[in-house]
Write an enzyme that holds these catalytic residues in place. Structure first.
Site, PDB file in Angstrom:
ATOM      1  N   GLY A  47      10.995   5.204   6.599  1.00  0.00           N
ATOM      2  CA  GLY A  47      10.643   4.840   5.218  1.00  0.00           C
ATOM      3  C   GLY A  47       9.655   5.827   4.616  1.00  0.00           C
ATOM      4  O   GLY A  47       8.476   5.547   4.459  1.00  0.00           O
ATOM      5  N   GLY A  76      16.540   4.965  -1.755  1.00  0.00           N
ATOM      6  CA  GLY A  76      15.812   3.749  -2.121  1.00  0.00           C
ATOM      7  C   GLY A  76      16.340   2.491  -1.455  1.00  0.00           C
ATOM      8  O   GLY A  76      17.509   2.394  -1.097  1.00  0.00           O
ATOM      9  N   ASP A 142       8.669   1.000   8.222  1.00  0.00           N
ATOM     10  CA  ASP A 142       8.370   0.699   6.814  1.00  0.00           C
ATOM     11  C   ASP A 142       9.599   1.033   5.958  1.00  0.00           C
ATOM     12  O   ASP A 142       9.491   1.599   4.882  1.00  0.00           O
ATOM     13  CB  ASP A 142       7.150   1.527   6.367  1.00  0.00           C
ATOM     14  CG  ASP A 142       6.554   1.015   5.064  1.00  0.00           C
ATOM     15  OD1 ASP A 142       6.804  -0.151   4.697  1.00  0.00           O
ATOM     16  OD2 ASP A 142       5.829   1.786   4.412  1.00  0.00           O
ATOM     17  N   HIS A 145      13.980  -3.802   3.943  1.00  0.00           N
ATOM     18  CA  HIS A 145      13.394  -5.111   4.225  1.00  0.00           C
ATOM     19  C   HIS A 145      14.400  -6.232   4.447  1.00  0.00           C
ATOM     20  O   HIS A 145      14.017  -7.391   4.526  1.00  0.00           O
ATOM     21  CB  HIS A 145      12.444  -5.497   3.083  1.00  0.00           C
ATOM     22  CG  HIS A 145      11.103  -4.844   3.210  1.00  0.00           C
ATOM     23  ND1 HIS A 145      10.088  -5.048   2.312  1.00  0.00           N
ATOM     24  CD2 HIS A 145      10.618  -4.000   4.141  1.00  0.00           C
ATOM     25  CE1 HIS A 145       9.036  -4.346   2.676  1.00  0.00           C
ATOM     26  NE2 HIS A 145       9.331  -3.692   3.776  1.00  0.00           N
ATOM     27  N   HIS A 170       4.845  -2.495   8.898  1.00  0.00           N
ATOM     28  CA  HIS A 170       4.253  -2.805   7.588  1.00  0.00           C
ATOM     29  C   HIS A 170       4.959  -3.999   6.955  1.00  0.00           C
ATOM     30  O   HIS A 170       6.083  -4.316   7.301  1.00  0.00           O
ATOM     31  CB  HIS A 170       4.356  -1.592   6.648  1.00  0.00           C
ATOM     32  CG  HIS A 170       3.469  -1.710   5.448  1.00  0.00           C
ATOM     33  ND1 HIS A 170       3.851  -1.316   4.186  1.00  0.00           N
ATOM     34  CD2 HIS A 170       2.203  -2.204   5.338  1.00  0.00           C
ATOM     35  CE1 HIS A 170       2.845  -1.531   3.351  1.00  0.00           C
ATOM     36  NE2 HIS A 170       1.835  -2.083   4.013  1.00  0.00           N
TER      37      HIS A 170
END
Ligand code: SAH
Ligand code: MG
Length: 217
Positions: A47, A76, A142, A145, A170
């Site tokens: 990430g 993204g 990271d 999600h 994270h």
């Protein structure tokens, strides 16, 4: 064991960088990276986005004399796409009409004077993990999600964390009402603890640092 804080120019570059890493958690990441750097192995991030956290990993890598690796397809995450809460129109490649955070990342890293300490791996995390074959001092998760992405990052990269090395996660939000983009990182954190291979070193807001104490996963 007080770790050296990043120098003012590194902190300034970090503060100026686009991204999703608050200062307090960034300092905890930097401290973990200095600790893990003592193993003499590369430090890997999943990430990159525009390089905000990568600045801190790279600074610690420079201090330790190791290389920082950072993985991203640069298109993204779901929540960063046009129309979503975390979208930044400046990250769109006007010619393609697709997000591309690689140019911003490259500028950020260059301005921070850290280019030579970082190898950027551009592609999908599970695809790169599949062909990765060497031990890592630190893995910082990271990336995406969703449970699919977070679990794939865990399964793909965590087996490469060396004994004594660190796993940093994270966006760990144990309370559903605190989370912004889902609790998959929290579930991955629980998975790491349940494996018996990791013990918790520190918790700073949503950043968790775990150390590998035995082999497995
Ligand atoms: N560490 C950054 C924030 C990362 S945001 C900072 O400090 O600001 C999450 C990033 O993960 C996005 O740039 C997205 O493109 C990337 N990502 C999401 N899923 C991915 C996947 N499967 N493979 C590679 N990169 C992924
Ligand atoms: Mg994050």
């Amino acid at each position: 064991m007080a770790a050296a804080a990043p120098k003012p120019e590194i902190l300034a570059a970090f503060e100026a960088a686009k991204g999703f890493m608050p200062l307090g958690e960034g300092l905890a990441l930097h401290e973990a990276a200095l600790d893990a750097g003592r193993l003499g192995l590369p430090l890997l991030e999943v990430g990159t986005y525009c390089g905000r956290s990568a600045i801190l990993l790279a600074d610690a890598a420079r201090e330790a004399g190791v290389t920082a690796l950072t993985v991203d397809h640069h298109r993204g995450s779901e929540e960063q796409q046009p129309g979503w809460d975390y979208h930044d129109p400046e990250t769109v490649d006007a010619e393609l009409g697709l997000m591309d955070t690689l140019p911003t990342f490259r500028r950020t890293l260059h301005r921070a004077g850290l280019e030579e300490h970082v190898v950027a791996l551009v592609g999908r995390s599970p695809q790169i993990a599949k062909i990765w074959g060497s031990p890592l001092g630190l893995v910082f998760i990271d990336g995406g999600h969703t449970d699919e992405h977070a679990n794939a990052d865990y399964e793909g990269w965590v087996p490469h964390v060396a004994e004594g090395g660190l796993l940093v996660i994270h966006d760990v939000f144990p309370e559903p009402e605190d989370e912004f983009t889902g609790q998959a990182p929290y579930r991955v954190y629980l998975r790491a603890l349940a494996s018996g291979a990791f013990t918790e070193v520190s918790a700073t807001d949503s950043l968790r640092v775990l150390r590998r104490v035995r082999a497995g996963i």
